[in-house]
Design an enzyme around this catalytic site. Sequence first.
Site, mmCIF file in Angstrom:
data_model
loop_
_atom_site.group_PDB
_atom_site.id
_atom_site.type_symbol
_atom_site.label_atom_id
_atom_site.label_comp_id
_atom_site.label_asym_id
_atom_site.label_seq_id
_atom_site.Cartn_x
_atom_site.Cartn_y
_atom_site.Cartn_z
ATOM 1 N N HIS A 204 22.036 5.686 -3.211
ATOM 2 C CA HIS A 204 23.483 5.571 -3.407
ATOM 3 C C HIS A 204 23.796 5.403 -4.891
ATOM 4 C CE1 HIS A 204 24.718 5.161 0.826
ATOM 5 N NE2 HIS A 204 23.495 4.674 0.978
ATOM 6 N N ALA B 298 -2.635 3.076 0.959
ATOM 7 C CA ALA B 298 -1.796 2.377 1.935
ATOM 8 C C ALA B 298 -0.826 1.408 1.265
ATOM 9 C CB ALA B 298 -2.675 1.630 2.928
ATOM 10 N N ARG C 70 -7.612 6.268 -10.267
ATOM 11 C CA ARG C 70 -8.729 7.020 -10.863
ATOM 12 C C ARG C 70 -8.629 8.492 -10.474
ATOM 13 N NH1 ARG C 70 -11.100 4.324 -6.502
ATOM 14 N NH2 ARG C 70 -12.085 5.683 -4.999
#
Length: 175
Positions: free
Chosen positions: A105, A146, A169
Amino acid sequence: MNKEKIIYPINGLKRPHNGIEQKMFLKINSLPIIRNLNFIKRMFCKSFGLPFSTSFNKDFYCSAPNIKVGNNVGLADTYILAYAPVFIGEGTSFSFRNMIITSTHEISNFSTIIAKPISIGRKVWITTNVTILPGVSIGDNTIIGAGSVVTKDIPPNVFAAGNPCEVIREIEFVK
């Protein structure tokens, strides 16, 4: 990829959205036995412009058929808010509970939405619980760790993770 932003002011340019057909197929996709019928999957893929080789599970959701997906892409239960185009390259895999969000927004006028395209390269692995934000590009042969929040471009051939997502890496990712 054109990174030009799209502005959707209130009472202005109409935001992309699912039509009746897409809404119907998203409901059908949540039904255990019916969703596994080949002709249902074929019609679902056609409705969203996905190749038939695309895999997804019952919790997959896309806000609009504003996506371009390569062959052999695994979307799992990814949530895609596609007010701007989303490009996903061939052989890319998403694990579970990921989000691709093309919009935000306007801070000075919250009723105005600003959308930017997202591009995810070929043979990328988006692991679990990753959020990809507007205007981001992720290079080929990359792994996103994750829990990451991808706020800026990620180059090819790297492992990147974190909030915000940073390159950890370089890798030789063979998928």
